[in-house]
Design a protein around this motif. Sequence first.
Motif, PDB file in Angstrom:
ATOM      1  N   THR A  30       0.852  -1.207   0.000  1.00  0.00           N
ATOM      2  CA  THR A  30       0.000   0.000   0.000  1.00  0.00           C
ATOM      3  C   THR A  30       0.880   1.248   0.000  1.00  0.00           C
ATOM      4  N   SER A  31       1.935   1.245   0.804  1.00  0.00           N
ATOM      5  CA  SER A  31       2.828   2.415   0.832  1.00  0.00           C
ATOM      6  C   SER A  31       3.469   2.631  -0.536  1.00  0.00           C
ATOM      7  N   ASN A  32       3.901   1.548  -1.171  1.00  0.00           N
ATOM      8  CA  ASN A  32       4.496   1.672  -2.514  1.00  0.00           C
ATOM      9  C   ASN A  32       3.523   2.351  -3.467  1.00  0.00           C
ATOM     10  N   LYS A  33       2.284   1.862  -3.471  1.00  0.00           N
ATOM     11  CA  LYS A  33       1.281   2.410  -4.404  1.00  0.00           C
ATOM     12  C   LYS A  33       1.000   3.880  -4.082  1.00  0.00           C
ATOM     13  N   LEU A  65       3.165   6.921  -5.293  1.00  0.00           N
ATOM     14  CA  LEU A  65       3.097   7.413  -6.675  1.00  0.00           C
ATOM     15  C   LEU A  65       1.897   8.338  -6.907  1.00  0.00           C
ATOM     16  N   LEU A  66       1.125   8.593  -5.867  1.00  0.00           N
ATOM     17  CA  LEU A  66      -0.076   9.416  -6.026  1.00  0.00           C
ATOM     18  C   LEU A  66       0.258  10.910  -5.921  1.00  0.00           C
ATOM     19  N   GLU A  67      -0.572  11.713  -6.557  1.00  0.00           N
ATOM     20  CA  GLU A  67      -0.299  13.151  -6.562  1.00  0.00           C
ATOM     21  C   GLU A  67      -0.863  13.865  -5.331  1.00  0.00           C
ATOM     22  N   ASN A  68      -2.144  13.619  -5.042  1.00  0.00           N
ATOM     23  CA  ASN A  68      -2.794  14.298  -3.908  1.00  0.00           C
ATOM     24  C   ASN A  68      -3.481  13.296  -2.990  1.00  0.00           C
TER      25      ASN A  68
END
Length: 223
Positions: free
Chosen positions: A97-100, A103-106
């Motif tokens: 979950t942390s890896n995914k 890569l998120l913007e907001n």
Amino acid sequence: MRIDILSLFPKIIKSSLEHSIIKKALDKNLVTIKYHNIRDYSKNKYKKVDDYQYGGGSGMVLMIQPICDCIKELKKERKYCKIIYLTPDGKKLDQGTSNKCSLLENILLICGHYKGIDQRIREHFVTDEISIGDYVISGGELAASVFCDSVIRLVPGVLGDESSALTDSFQDNRLSEPIYTRPENYKGLLVPKILISGNTKEIERWREKKSLERTKKYRPDLL
Ligand code: ADE
């Protein structure tokens, strides 16, 4: 990446993220964190943010109005990939979950306190619920700190030596191997000979073996 955090006690989170790797990431503007005090959004003349729960029972519940208004205000400015509520009822945080999330913007984080937040916020605004483990702490603040730390260090460009995140425990469902640094002999306590042999292939084999041994011993569920 930008992380907005809603909390009654933002200082708890801020002070934990002002050091070391995370501080560098913030200083380099690789990540921006904005803190929003839920109390600032209360329309109550005494700035009340909590109330008794319907149906009776001990513990106060954070009211819907201040949190709802804060989220609506923030959503006017940007679109959030995830609106996460930190709660012991949530899905347990793991490295995947942390890896995914890295890569998120907001991302918008909501920290509960006391008994938690009004269920209607969870149903109408929250996209994900995350727990940091099967135990209850006083509020979502420390959980938000844990989440932010584990995610921010994975944001591209944050770790100087990129490969060091790849060899962390859990990256491949294994615990990491034992590590040593100088001196080679500390009052008779020795570093394993193989690590000073210079034989990189053998060292790699030894590390894999030790990592597997440790995982079997402490976290067989990962195998
Ligand atoms: N709030 C209280 N306990 C928590 C936990 N274990 N995880 C996330 N948020 C929490």
